[in-house]
Scaffold this motif. Structure first.
Motif, mmCIF file in Angstrom:
data_model
loop_
_atom_site.group_PDB
_atom_site.id
_atom_site.type_symbol
_atom_site.label_atom_id
_atom_site.label_comp_id
_atom_site.label_asym_id
_atom_site.label_seq_id
_atom_site.Cartn_x
_atom_site.Cartn_y
_atom_site.Cartn_z
ATOM 1 N N LYS A 189 0.827 -1.208 0.000
ATOM 2 C CA LYS A 189 0.000 0.000 0.000
ATOM 3 C C LYS A 189 0.863 1.260 0.000
ATOM 4 N N GLU A 190 2.023 1.143 0.651
ATOM 5 C CA GLU A 190 2.943 2.278 0.738
ATOM 6 C C GLU A 190 3.858 2.373 -0.479
ATOM 7 N N GLY A 191 3.626 1.463 -1.445
ATOM 8 C CA GLY A 191 4.450 1.469 -2.654
ATOM 9 C C GLY A 191 5.824 0.876 -2.453
ATOM 10 N N LYS A 192 5.961 0.016 -1.421
ATOM 11 C CA LYS A 192 7.252 -0.613 -1.134
ATOM 12 C C LYS A 192 7.138 -2.135 -1.241
ATOM 13 N N GLY A 193 6.343 -2.588 -2.201
ATOM 14 C CA GLY A 193 6.082 -4.015 -2.340
ATOM 15 C C GLY A 193 7.299 -4.875 -2.592
ATOM 16 N N ASN A 194 8.368 -4.287 -3.132
ATOM 17 C CA ASN A 194 9.580 -5.063 -3.437
ATOM 18 C C ASN A 194 10.531 -5.162 -2.246
ATOM 19 N N GLU A 195 10.235 -4.430 -1.172
ATOM 20 C CA GLU A 195 11.117 -4.451 0.000
ATOM 21 C C GLU A 195 11.008 -5.778 0.751
ATOM 22 N N LYS A 196 12.127 -6.212 1.291
ATOM 23 C CA LYS A 196 12.165 -7.433 2.082
ATOM 24 C C LYS A 196 11.758 -7.117 3.523
ATOM 25 N N ILE A 197 11.168 -8.090 4.182
ATOM 26 C CA ILE A 197 10.869 -7.932 5.603
ATOM 27 C C ILE A 197 11.760 -8.875 6.404
ATOM 28 N N GLU A 198 11.856 -8.618 7.680
ATOM 29 C CA GLU A 198 12.767 -9.383 8.543
ATOM 30 C C GLU A 198 12.517 -10.882 8.465
ATOM 31 N N GLU A 199 11.231 -11.269 8.445
ATOM 32 C CA GLU A 199 10.880 -12.701 8.487
ATOM 33 C C GLU A 199 11.134 -13.428 7.173
ATOM 34 N N ASP A 200 11.596 -12.705 6.130
ATOM 35 C CA ASP A 200 11.979 -13.386 4.882
ATOM 36 C C ASP A 200 13.233 -14.224 5.083
ATOM 37 N N ASP A 201 14.015 -13.864 6.093
ATOM 38 C CA ASP A 201 15.192 -14.666 6.458
ATOM 39 C C ASP A 201 14.690 -15.917 7.192
ATOM 40 N N PRO A 202 15.018 -17.121 6.720
ATOM 41 C CA PRO A 202 14.531 -18.367 7.352
ATOM 42 C C PRO A 202 14.786 -18.436 8.851
ATOM 43 N N GLU A 203 15.964 -17.961 9.283
ATOM 44 C CA GLU A 203 16.283 -17.999 10.709
ATOM 45 C C GLU A 203 15.403 -17.033 11.504
ATOM 46 N N LYS A 204 15.155 -15.853 10.919
ATOM 47 C CA LYS A 204 14.287 -14.867 11.573
ATOM 48 C C LYS A 204 12.849 -15.381 11.626
ATOM 49 N N TYR A 205 12.442 -16.042 10.559
ATOM 50 C CA TYR A 205 11.090 -16.625 10.519
ATOM 51 C C TYR A 205 10.948 -17.697 11.606
ATOM 52 N N LYS A 206 11.964 -18.553 11.692
ATOM 53 C CA LYS A 206 11.954 -19.622 12.688
ATOM 54 C C LYS A 206 11.895 -19.038 14.099
ATOM 55 N N HIS A 207 12.652 -17.954 14.305
ATOM 56 C CA HIS A 207 12.660 -17.318 15.625
ATOM 57 C C HIS A 207 11.291 -16.717 15.960
ATOM 58 N N ALA A 208 10.637 -16.100 14.943
ATOM 59 C CA ALA A 208 9.311 -15.500 15.161
ATOM 60 C C ALA A 208 8.307 -16.573 15.565
ATOM 61 N N VAL A 209 8.381 -17.731 14.905
ATOM 62 C CA VAL A 209 7.485 -18.845 15.246
ATOM 63 C C VAL A 209 7.796 -19.345 16.656
#
Length: 252
Positions: free
Chosen positions: A139-159
């Motif tokens: 919505k902010e026009g930043k659709g191509n930006e990566k988010i923290e949880e795109d990193d597998p380790e960060k995703y695993k930590h969030a879970v």
């Protein structure tokens, strides 16, 4: 007959040897964490919170097969067993009980399934959170930006973090239900005691009433007898009294 006994004895000996070899292999594999390190880990600050998750206690991934869970339980229980840690027996006993509780949860199919469901719920919530983040960026026009949880380790930590929160929520609900149940049992017991006291009072009143019945009857008879004598005496007194003659008017 002797041959069958020897065969059975040999079979038991082989089973024990297999188990001993397996334990030694596990101890060797896990030697990077000593008994002291494991006890310290299980009793570290915040352990009450972390140890709610049995997979965390046994240092396992949630998709570990039951047979592998059992092996890890055996190795860890040996490492922290009080008999192996005589110099720190009290703390090792606490750690040993913690390991046992974790195994009991995971060996039971129903409770293990409930734990796995919490991992699934945590994953679903994390995926939803990621989708919301990406939706906002788009919505902010930043659709191509990566988010923290795109990193597998960060995703695993969030879970992982969410899983721990879910276990904490479950424990809080369990304690609330336990408290409510305790209060309800206390209320029922107080009501039972109150009812027992009422019955006891009623029984004592009835007993006293029965015991005093004759006394009341005697008092009534005495009262009636005394009244009759009084009336008779009054009549007798009246009979002995001088009654002046009635005067007739003079006739002229």
């Amino acid at each position: 007959m002797s041959g069958s006994k020897e065969a059975a004895s040999s079979s038991r000996s082989e089973s024990f040897n297999d188990f001993y070899i397996e334990v030694k292999q596990i101890e060797k594999r896990d030697s990077v964490l000593t008994s002291k390190q494991q006890i310290d880990r299980l009793l570290r600050p915040g352990s009450t919170y972390f140890n709610l998750n049995p997979f965390e206690v046994l240092q396992l991934e949630h998709d570990t097969p039951v047979d592998q869970i059992k092996k890890k339980y055996r190795s860890l229980s040996i490492l922290v067993h009080p008999d192996k840690n005589q110099e720190d027996r009290e703390r090792s006993q606490t750690a040993f009980e913690c390991v046992n509780r974790a195994w009991k949860v995971l060996e039971n199919e129903v409770t293990r399934k409930r734990c796995l469901e919490m991992y699934e719920e945590a994953k679903e919530r994390t995926d939803h959170m990621i989708a919301e983040k990406k939706k906002k960026l788009k919505k902010e026009g930043k659709g191509n930006e990566k988010i923290e949880e795109d990193d597998p380790e960060k995703y695993k930590h969030a879970v992982y973090v969410l899983v721990m929160k879910l276990f904490a929520d479950m424990e809080r609900k369990r304690q609330q239900l336990e408290q409510r149940d305790m209060e309800e049992r206390k209320r029922k017991r107080e009501a039972e005691i109150d009812e027992e006291e009422k019955k006891k009072s009623a029984k004592e009143w009835q007993k006293n009433f029965e015991e005093s019945r004759q006394s009341r009857v005697d008092s009534w008879h005495s009262f009636q007898s005394g009244g009759a004598k009084k009336k008779k005496k009054e009549k007798k007194s009246k009979a002995g009294m001088f009654v002046p003659p009635k005067l007739k008017p003079e006739s002229r």
